[in-house]
Scaffold this motif. Structure first.
Motif, PDB file in Angstrom:
ATOM      1  N   THR A 120       0.780  -1.157  -0.187  1.00 42.21           N
ATOM      2  CA  THR A 120       0.152  -0.112   0.105  1.00 42.21           C
ATOM      3  C   THR A 120       0.757   1.284  -0.071  1.00 42.21           C
ATOM      4  OG1 THR A 120      -1.992  -1.026   1.187  1.00 42.21           O
ATOM      5  CG2 THR A 120      -1.906   1.212   1.220  1.00 42.21           C
ATOM      6  N   PHE A 121       1.960   1.250   0.881  1.00 45.59           N
ATOM      7  CA  PHE A 121       2.813   2.455   0.831  1.00 45.59           C
ATOM      8  C   PHE A 121       3.579   2.430  -0.423  1.00 45.59           C
ATOM      9  CE2 PHE A 121       4.227   1.867   5.677  1.00 45.59           C
ATOM     10  CZ  PHE A 121       3.059   2.382   5.990  1.00 45.59           C
ATOM     11  N   ALA A 122       3.868   1.534  -1.102  1.00 45.48           N
ATOM     12  CA  ALA A 122       4.568   1.509  -2.440  1.00 45.48           C
ATOM     13  C   ALA A 122       3.757   2.082  -3.520  1.00 45.48           C
ATOM     14  CB  ALA A 122       5.173   0.128  -2.769  1.00 45.48           C
ATOM     15  N   VAL A 123       2.514   1.620  -3.619  1.00 43.70           N
ATOM     16  CA  VAL A 123       1.527   2.214  -4.497  1.00 43.70           C
ATOM     17  C   VAL A 123       1.137   3.436  -4.365  1.00 43.70           C
ATOM     18  CG1 VAL A 123      -0.763   1.745  -5.370  1.00 43.70           C
ATOM     19  CG2 VAL A 123       0.564  -0.248  -5.134  1.00 43.70           C
ATOM     20  N   ALA A 124       1.077   3.957  -3.308  1.00 43.50           N
ATOM     21  CA  ALA A 124       0.647   5.425  -2.880  1.00 43.50           C
ATOM     22  C   ALA A 124       1.934   6.252  -3.225  1.00 43.50           C
ATOM     23  CB  ALA A 124       0.354   5.541  -1.193  1.00 43.50           C
ATOM     24  N   MET A 125       3.111   5.874  -2.869  1.00 42.26           N
ATOM     25  CA  MET A 125       4.268   6.657  -3.112  1.00 42.26           C
ATOM     26  C   MET A 125       4.496   6.750  -4.620  1.00 42.26           C
ATOM     27  SD  MET A 125       7.031   4.960  -0.225  1.00 42.26           S
ATOM     28  CE  MET A 125       8.355   5.936  -1.065  1.00 42.26           C
ATOM     29  N   THR A 126       4.380   5.679  -5.565  1.00 40.82           N
ATOM     30  CA  THR A 126       4.445   5.353  -6.801  1.00 40.82           C
ATOM     31  C   THR A 126       3.318   6.576  -7.422  1.00 40.82           C
ATOM     32  OG1 THR A 126       5.255   3.164  -6.814  1.00 40.82           O
ATOM     33  CG2 THR A 126       4.299   3.969  -8.869  1.00 40.82           C
ATOM     34  N   PHE A 127       2.081   6.486  -7.120  1.00 47.75           N
ATOM     35  CA  PHE A 127       1.213   7.221  -7.734  1.00 47.75           C
ATOM     36  C   PHE A 127       1.330   8.790  -7.388  1.00 47.75           C
ATOM     37  CE2 PHE A 127      -1.112   3.248  -8.363  1.00 47.75           C
ATOM     38  CZ  PHE A 127      -1.703   3.322  -9.733  1.00 47.75           C
ATOM     39  N   SER A 128       1.790   9.024  -6.103  1.00 43.38           N
ATOM     40  CA  SER A 128       1.943  10.481  -5.666  1.00 43.38           C
ATOM     41  C   SER A 128       3.310  11.116  -5.871  1.00 43.38           C
ATOM     42  CB  SER A 128       1.716  10.570  -4.194  1.00 43.38           C
ATOM     43  OG  SER A 128       0.442  10.106  -3.928  1.00 43.38           O
ATOM     44  N   LEU A 129       4.520  10.432  -5.850  1.00 44.24           N
ATOM     45  CA  LEU A 129       5.562  10.897  -6.242  1.00 44.24           C
ATOM     46  C   LEU A 129       6.238  10.407  -7.338  1.00 44.24           C
ATOM     47  CD1 LEU A 129       6.505  10.871  -2.266  1.00 44.24           C
ATOM     48  CD2 LEU A 129       5.700  12.729  -3.505  1.00 44.24           C
ATOM     49  N   GLY A 130       5.898   9.307  -7.927  1.00 42.18           N
ATOM     50  CA  GLY A 130       6.421   8.707  -9.065  1.00 42.18           C
ATOM     51  C   GLY A 130       7.342   7.215  -8.372  1.00 42.18           C
ATOM     52  N   PHE A 172      11.107   3.089  -5.170  1.00 38.84           N
ATOM     53  CA  PHE A 172      12.459   2.168  -5.556  1.00 38.84           C
ATOM     54  C   PHE A 172      13.654   2.717  -4.500  1.00 38.84           C
ATOM     55  CE2 PHE A 172      10.379   1.475  -9.869  1.00 38.84           C
ATOM     56  CZ  PHE A 172       9.909   0.279  -9.364  1.00 38.84           C
ATOM     57  N   ASP A 173      13.865   3.795  -4.346  1.00 40.16           N
ATOM     58  CA  ASP A 173      14.789   4.273  -3.795  1.00 40.16           C
ATOM     59  C   ASP A 173      14.702   3.998  -2.242  1.00 40.16           C
ATOM     60  OD1 ASP A 173      15.706   5.560  -5.906  1.00 40.16           O
ATOM     61  OD2 ASP A 173      15.464   7.780  -5.176  1.00 40.16           O
ATOM     62  N   TYR A 174      13.674   3.764  -1.641  1.00 41.41           N
ATOM     63  CA  TYR A 174      13.308   3.359  -0.333  1.00 41.41           C
ATOM     64  C   TYR A 174      13.175   1.797   0.005  1.00 41.41           C
ATOM     65  CZ  TYR A 174      13.917   8.065   0.955  1.00 41.41           C
ATOM     66  OH  TYR A 174      14.339   9.222   1.250  1.00 41.41           O
ATOM     67  N   ASN A 175      13.270   1.214  -1.409  1.00 40.29           N
ATOM     68  CA  ASN A 175      12.886  -0.146  -1.099  1.00 40.29           C
ATOM     69  C   ASN A 175      11.658  -0.707  -0.635  1.00 40.29           C
ATOM     70  OD1 ASN A 175      15.694  -1.092  -2.571  1.00 40.29           O
ATOM     71  ND2 ASN A 175      16.440  -0.198  -0.462  1.00 40.29           N
ATOM     72  N   VAL A 176      10.647  -0.137  -1.106  1.00 45.16           N
ATOM     73  CA  VAL A 176       9.519  -0.520  -0.271  1.00 45.16           C
ATOM     74  C   VAL A 176       8.613  -1.680  -1.110  1.00 45.16           C
ATOM     75  CG1 VAL A 176       7.277   0.423   0.421  1.00 45.16           C
ATOM     76  CG2 VAL A 176       8.912   1.958   0.194  1.00 45.16           C
ATOM     77  N   PHE A 177       8.910  -1.624  -2.307  1.00 42.73           N
ATOM     78  CA  PHE A 177       8.679  -2.893  -3.040  1.00 42.73           C
ATOM     79  C   PHE A 177       9.334  -4.139  -2.561  1.00 42.73           C
ATOM     80  CE2 PHE A 177       6.772   0.086  -6.242  1.00 42.73           C
ATOM     81  CZ  PHE A 177       5.487  -0.322  -6.359  1.00 42.73           C
TER      82      PHE A 177
END
Length: 130
Positions: free
Chosen positions: A93-103, A108-113
């Motif tokens: 959920t964090f990774a998807v939110a970060m991706t849609f909001s910030l790119g 990827f930089d924070y290795n959330v996926f």
């Protein structure tokens, strides 16, 4: 391998929580992302623009409590399979939110996926055991 995944995920959750409470240093210090809870609430608003702003603080507290609980449970043997799955869902959920909001770069930089799929790998390893 299971023990290592549990410890790595638990420490990742606790590290993020520590950052929110300034335990890694003040805002702006090297290696510090938030540095205080107010910055984390602002970041929650940033990556969840579809939620009303008034919900940012309650969501921030809820997520922080959930991360602390998941970290503690990952250090135990209680319902590890379920805890791993919930951890994976939260991180994804964090990774998807970060991706849609910030790119995608921020996720990827924070290795959330990576962390999300490590949690799902833990779930799969535990599921195969039973």
């Amino acid at each position: 391998m299971i023990g290592c995944l549990k410890i790595a995920l638990a420490l990742a959750f606790l590290s993020a929580v520590a950052d929110r409470f300034g335990l890694w240093g003040a805002p702006g210090s090297e290696g510090v992302f938030w540095g205080n809870f107010e910055n984390f609430v602002a970041y929650t608003r940033l990556i969840n623009p579809w939620f009303p702003k008034v919900l940012a603080a309650p969501i921030s507290y809820f997520i922080t409590g959930l991360e602390i609980a998941l970290a503690i449970l990952l250090f135990t043997k209680w319902k590890t399979k379920e805890v791993a799955f919930i951890s994976g869902l939260l991180l994804l959920t964090f990774a998807v939110a970060m991706t849609f909001s910030l790119g995608p770069k921020s996720a990827f930089d924070y290795n959330v996926f990576t962390a999300a799929f490590a949690a799902f790998a833990l779930y799969c390893l535990l599921r195969r055991r039973h």
